[in-house]
Write an enzyme that holds these catalytic residues in place. Sequence first.
Site, PDB file in Angstrom:
ATOM      1  N   ASP A   1     -45.391 -31.792  10.280  1.00  0.00           N
ATOM      2  CA  ASP A   1     -46.024 -33.025  10.435  1.00  0.00           C
ATOM      3  C   ASP A   1     -46.053 -33.586  11.544  1.00  0.00           C
ATOM      4  OD1 ASP A   1     -47.407 -35.078   9.253  1.00  0.00           O
ATOM      5  OD2 ASP A   1     -45.827 -35.047   7.579  1.00  0.00           O
TER       6      ASP A   1
ATOM      7  N   TRP B   1     -53.659 -34.185  10.139  1.00  0.00           N
ATOM      8  CA  TRP B   1     -54.272 -35.210   9.486  1.00  0.00           C
ATOM      9  C   TRP B   1     -55.618 -35.188   9.840  1.00  0.00           C
ATOM     10  CZ3 TRP B   1     -50.725 -38.210  12.539  1.00  0.00           C
ATOM     11  CH2 TRP B   1     -49.185 -37.966  11.787  1.00  0.00           C
TER      12      TRP B   1
ATOM     13  N   ASP C   1     -53.645 -38.774   4.276  1.00  0.00           N
ATOM     14  CA  ASP C   1     -52.968 -38.528   3.013  1.00  0.00           C
ATOM     15  C   ASP C   1     -53.795 -38.710   1.817  1.00  0.00           C
ATOM     16  OD1 ASP C   1     -50.999 -37.696   4.822  1.00  0.00           O
ATOM     17  OD2 ASP C   1     -49.474 -39.202   3.721  1.00  0.00           O
TER      18      ASP C   1
HETATM   19  C1  GLA Z   1     -47.299 -37.609   6.273  1.00  0.00           C
HETATM   20  C2  GLA Z   1     -47.915 -36.302   5.371  1.00  0.00           C
HETATM   21  C3  GLA Z   1     -47.673 -36.328   4.178  1.00  0.00           C
HETATM   22  C4  GLA Z   1     -46.199 -36.416   3.739  1.00  0.00           C
HETATM   23  C5  GLA Z   1     -45.509 -37.719   4.494  1.00  0.00           C
HETATM   24  C6  GLA Z   1     -44.121 -37.306   4.316  1.00  0.00           C
HETATM   25  O1  GLA Z   1     -47.753 -38.933   5.825  1.00  0.00           O
HETATM   26  O2  GLA Z   1     -49.205 -36.383   5.725  1.00  0.00           O
HETATM   27  O3  GLA Z   1     -48.264 -35.385   3.407  1.00  0.00           O
HETATM   28  O4  GLA Z   1     -45.719 -35.215   4.152  1.00  0.00           O
HETATM   29  O5  GLA Z   1     -45.910 -37.608   6.097  1.00  0.00           O
HETATM   30  O6  GLA Z   1     -43.462 -38.581   5.082  1.00  0.00           O
END
Ligand code: GLA
Length: 346
Positions: free
Chosen positions: A163, A199, A218
């Site tokens: 991440d 992202w 997300d």
């Molecule tokens: C980010 C990621 C999610 C998840 C969360 C965990 O938002 O994009 O997919 O892994 O972190 O905290």
Amino acid sequence: MKTLNFKTNLCYVTAIFLLISTNALFSQTGSKTPAMGWASWNQFGVNISENVIKGQADAMASSGLAAAGFQYINIDDGFFYGRNTDGTLKINPTKFPNGMKPVADYIHSKGLKAGFYSDAGANTCGYQYSGQTMGAGVGLYEHDQQDCDLIFKTWGFDYYKVDYCGGLVLKLDEKTRYTAIRQAIIKTGREVNLNVCRWQFPGTWVTEVGDSWRMSRDINFVPGSTPTWSVIMEILDLNTFLAPYCSPGHYNDMDMLEVGRGMPFEEDKKPFSMWCILSSPLLLGNDLTKMSAQTKSILTNTEVIAVNQDTTGLQAHLISDNGAGLQVWAKNLNGKQSLERAVAFQ
Ligand code: GLA
């Protein structure tokens, strides 16, 4: 022409037609095809534990999902517990009383593969957004080799979602960080599927570094809550023009699936079909221990999965859009020079 099982309803159901009469495309192992598995975040958020993860592994092995090609059990955020004075990662002893190695071993004992989670910066997203105070300083930053050796050589994990919440805070250069992380993985001598979680499409460099990369926000900002159709549509739209970056072993990741998490059966079919034809990794987000027969029928549709797992490694292109809600997508199958196509109407 071979018509797949999905009933056509142009309002919201995607039908995929194979313009051939073969089902020889399905690959169960194919390290170069999009990853297939399950990840803990959408359903459980930070409320994970050894028992939760083992339960999902049991369900994947016994439900027919493993037989359909699903193999990864990915532990997402929520298990960090700071670092020891020598820098080694500590794992939450309440959630994972035996540490991580027995969990990876258990997953492997089921014939499956195990996935781990981290951040390219110092702090995790859970630290920033989900109250995980022990997620401070546990990211890979300044610990690339130490963590990779532990996670892949000592514990034996096979997949790594990295991440970027901590990376953003430190204003790190994405290409530099993920390239260094890939190098650290290579030095472990293990073959690891690396998911870059920035992202957005992070730049063409990622096609050399990542096995897959998240290209959107997300799919669900509130783990455990029901899916939001408009977000699913937003992700589909975002992936429309990313096809040139998809190649064998390198895929646009549309995030964990929401199938089986509260949408009606007919609506659940569409994202699964579109994730398949767009060659996204197929990471299930539902509770596999409580899967309905209808959900299972979608997730084990091996003809639709075969479209995803085609080794040509291309994703579908948008062929036409009538501006009134009808789109036609087509994906090359069985080699770049082949005339075989999968077609989706949505
Ligand atoms: C980010 C990621 C999610 C998840 C969360 C965990 O938002 O994009 O997919 O892994 O972190 O905290």
